[in-house]
Design a protein around this motif. Sequence first.
Motif, PDB file in Angstrom:
ATOM      1  N   LEU A 136      46.643  83.144  59.149  1.00 28.17           N
ATOM      2  CA  LEU A 136      47.658  82.363  58.428  1.00 28.17           C
ATOM      3  C   LEU A 136      47.702  82.764  56.955  1.00 28.17           C
ATOM      4  CD1 LEU A 136      49.731  80.092  58.203  1.00 28.17           C
ATOM      5  CD2 LEU A 136      47.830  78.475  57.958  1.00 28.17           C
ATOM      6  N   ALA A 137      46.532  82.979  56.349  1.00 33.33           N
ATOM      7  CA  ALA A 137      46.487  83.371  54.940  1.00 33.33           C
ATOM      8  C   ALA A 137      47.210  84.700  54.718  1.00 33.33           C
ATOM      9  CB  ALA A 137      45.030  83.475  54.484  1.00 33.33           C
ATOM     10  N   LEU A 138      46.983  85.675  55.595  1.00 34.33           N
ATOM     11  CA  LEU A 138      47.621  86.986  55.448  1.00 34.33           C
ATOM     12  C   LEU A 138      49.131  86.898  55.671  1.00 34.33           C
ATOM     13  CD1 LEU A 138      44.960  89.219  57.253  1.00 34.33           C
ATOM     14  CD2 LEU A 138      45.262  88.841  54.797  1.00 34.33           C
ATOM     15  N   VAL A 139      49.546  86.038  56.613  1.00 35.19           N
ATOM     16  CA  VAL A 139      50.981  85.829  56.843  1.00 35.19           C
ATOM     17  C   VAL A 139      51.623  85.196  55.610  1.00 35.19           C
ATOM     18  CG1 VAL A 139      52.684  84.540  58.193  1.00 35.19           C
ATOM     19  CG2 VAL A 139      50.802  85.710  59.352  1.00 35.19           C
ATOM     20  N   LEU A 140      50.967  84.176  55.050  1.00 32.06           N
ATOM     21  CA  LEU A 140      51.503  83.510  53.862  1.00 32.06           C
ATOM     22  C   LEU A 140      51.594  84.473  52.685  1.00 32.06           C
ATOM     23  CD1 LEU A 140      49.817  79.987  53.925  1.00 32.06           C
ATOM     24  CD2 LEU A 140      52.257  80.478  54.040  1.00 32.06           C
ATOM     25  N   ARG A 141      50.602  85.335  52.541  1.00 31.10           N
ATOM     26  CA  ARG A 141      50.651  86.323  51.455  1.00 31.10           C
ATOM     27  C   ARG A 141      51.884  87.211  51.598  1.00 31.10           C
ATOM     28  NH1 ARG A 141      48.785  91.729  51.083  1.00 31.10           N
ATOM     29  NH2 ARG A 141      48.616  92.380  48.891  1.00 31.10           N
ATOM     30  N   LYS A 142      52.162  87.633  52.825  1.00 31.06           N
ATOM     31  CA  LYS A 142      53.330  88.494  53.048  1.00 31.06           C
ATOM     32  C   LYS A 142      54.623  87.719  52.791  1.00 31.06           C
ATOM     33  CE  LYS A 142      55.144  91.973  56.208  1.00 31.06           C
ATOM     34  NZ  LYS A 142      54.947  92.688  57.484  1.00 31.06           N
ATOM     35  N   VAL A 143      54.656  86.450  53.197  1.00 28.54           N
ATOM     36  CA  VAL A 143      55.839  85.617  52.952  1.00 28.54           C
ATOM     37  C   VAL A 143      56.086  85.482  51.451  1.00 28.54           C
ATOM     38  CG1 VAL A 143      56.775  83.271  53.125  1.00 28.54           C
ATOM     39  CG2 VAL A 143      55.697  84.338  55.113  1.00 28.54           C
ATOM     40  N   TYR A 144      55.002  85.219  50.690  1.00 24.65           N
ATOM     41  CA  TYR A 144      55.147  85.041  49.247  1.00 24.65           C
ATOM     42  C   TYR A 144      55.533  86.344  48.546  1.00 24.65           C
ATOM     43  CZ  TYR A 144      53.061  80.414  49.807  1.00 24.65           C
ATOM     44  OH  TYR A 144      52.805  79.110  50.177  1.00 24.65           O
ATOM     45  N   LEU A 145      55.098  87.486  49.091  1.00 26.33           N
ATOM     46  CA  LEU A 145      55.505  88.761  48.508  1.00 26.33           C
ATOM     47  C   LEU A 145      56.991  89.040  48.765  1.00 26.33           C
ATOM     48  CD1 LEU A 145      52.480  91.100  49.394  1.00 26.33           C
ATOM     49  CD2 LEU A 145      53.159  90.290  47.128  1.00 26.33           C
ATOM     50  N   MET A 146      57.451  88.661  49.964  1.00 23.90           N
ATOM     51  CA  MET A 146      58.847  88.896  50.322  1.00 23.90           C
ATOM     52  C   MET A 146      59.777  87.857  49.689  1.00 23.90           C
ATOM     53  SD  MET A 146      58.257  89.782  54.368  1.00 23.90           S
ATOM     54  CE  MET A 146      60.009  89.880  54.749  1.00 23.90           C
ATOM     55  N   TYR A 147      59.299  86.621  49.569  1.00 21.78           N
ATOM     56  CA  TYR A 147      60.121  85.527  49.030  1.00 21.78           C
ATOM     57  C   TYR A 147      59.308  84.799  47.966  1.00 21.78           C
ATOM     58  CZ  TYR A 147      62.451  86.489  53.470  1.00 21.78           C
ATOM     59  OH  TYR A 147      63.063  87.112  54.535  1.00 21.78           O
ATOM     60  N   PRO A 148      59.236  85.329  46.737  1.00 27.38           N
ATOM     61  CA  PRO A 148      58.412  84.715  45.677  1.00 27.38           C
ATOM     62  C   PRO A 148      58.790  83.266  45.392  1.00 27.38           C
ATOM     63  CG  PRO A 148      59.170  86.899  45.031  1.00 27.38           C
ATOM     64  CD  PRO A 148      59.903  86.547  46.287  1.00 27.38           C
ATOM     65  N   GLU A 149      60.057  82.919  45.623  1.00 32.33           N
ATOM     66  CA  GLU A 149      60.490  81.538  45.350  1.00 32.33           C
ATOM     67  C   GLU A 149      59.842  80.539  46.298  1.00 32.33           C
ATOM     68  OE1 GLU A 149      63.406  83.379  48.256  1.00 32.33           O
ATOM     69  OE2 GLU A 149      62.359  83.980  46.412  1.00 32.33           O
ATOM     70  N   ALA A 150      59.278  81.023  47.407  1.00 38.23           N
ATOM     71  CA  ALA A 150      58.643  80.118  48.367  1.00 38.23           C
ATOM     72  C   ALA A 150      57.332  79.558  47.834  1.00 38.23           C
ATOM     73  CB  ALA A 150      58.372  80.843  49.685  1.00 38.23           C
ATOM     74  N   GLU A 151      56.752  80.250  46.849  1.00 39.48           N
ATOM     75  CA  GLU A 151      55.497  79.769  46.261  1.00 39.48           C
ATOM     76  C   GLU A 151      55.822  78.846  45.098  1.00 39.48           C
ATOM     77  OE1 GLU A 151      51.372  81.394  44.238  1.00 39.48           O
ATOM     78  OE2 GLU A 151      53.023  82.760  44.635  1.00 39.48           O
ATOM     79  N   THR A 152      55.479  77.575  45.222  1.00 39.84           N
ATOM     80  CA  THR A 152      55.770  76.602  44.174  1.00 39.84           C
ATOM     81  C   THR A 152      54.728  76.676  43.082  1.00 39.84           C
ATOM     82  OG1 THR A 152      54.518  74.879  45.293  1.00 39.84           O
ATOM     83  CG2 THR A 152      56.855  75.057  45.831  1.00 39.84           C
TER      84      THR A 152
END
Length: 405
Positions: A189-205
């Motif tokens: 899950l951590a590695l998936v979230l890292r990829k999500v945040y790299l692709m969509y920086p706005e997703a990280e609050t």
Amino acid sequence: MLSLRERTSRILKEADLPLEVVILLVAGMIMLISGVLLIPVSRGILPYHEGGLYGLLLVVFALQIITLGKTPIGDLRRSKALLSVGTMIAAMGITTCFVPGVFDLASRILLFICLVPGGLFLLLQMFLSREKFRAWAQYGGIFRHLIVGCGSVYGLSVLIGLLVVKPGVLKIPLAALAFMSYGSAIVYLALVLRKVYLMYPEAETSHRGSAGISVDKAMILLMGVFMLLLGVLLIPVNLGLLPFSAGAQLGLLMVIFAVQMLAFGNTPLGPFFRSWLVIFFGFLFAALGIVSCVIPDILVSPLTVFVGVLNILGGVLTLGKTCRSLPEKPEGSRAPFPPVLVKLFAAMVTMNLVTILFGASMLVSHLIDGLIIGVILAVNGCLLLYLMHLLIVIEEMERVKASTP
């Protein structure tokens, strides 16, 4: 094949690990390492400090609450009330690590609440929320992995919660497999979230709530509580009234050091550029700390020397930087320094002197009486909390000054 120069460049490149990913990776390491260690423990090859594992998990939950506002009932605004709850959970985890056997039942109940009802609630929330399961399924791609990662972690949380409250429900090899499966799911899950945040920086609050405390100050809060509790508990420990796990104390301190290194590049020797090299040492610190918490006494001697040296060097270096950074008055100026800056300077100097003294006591046996060490650590904890207060005051003053026309 990459050349030596290219490999070195990559190692020294800035790491892109969001705080949420860092905490999840550390949590995954706790479960993976604990699962591996359970096998030799079951054969009587190694001793086992059950409270060390429970305490570590509670501290991880507390970290998520006070830094991210992530709770077993979902994401909440980081209000003062939520910070208070997170601090109390951290205090329970720290105490459970330090004092073996005394608070294990209370920590098991608290972990059960976080893992079982919390896991079920988050699982239902994921499937029922329009912004999660249905939206992620429509987006496809990496978001399908997010569904698998979240679903696995939430589902396995329930199983681990049952194992915590009923340790004998599964035989040791199966329990070890469950721990490692849970750890693997968290890392995934951590590695998936890292990829999500790299692709969509706005997703990280930004994770800044009405409590008005930034993430780095939340870490100071946690370290202050750690030192304060350690100092207070050492008094009855030295009077023979309570048992004490030196391995868990050193291990938990190493894990806190690791989180600071992984998330901000802050090391016991001062801040460094958060390169992948610093990240590597952060994970190494975390691994050593986890083993020391779960397996009592095995790393006490080397970690005592290591942490003692780090405290002395870090205290000396930070003290030097603090003295050099003291602003000078313009010639002929009689205006006093702002009182808050004087208090900040005094607090930092005192805190670093106390840190050096504590490090020296770790390297030289019986240099300072155990009761006095307890008082020193309690004072250090209070100074850290006071330092956090002063930094918040200065930040507020700068905000007011910037908004004044």
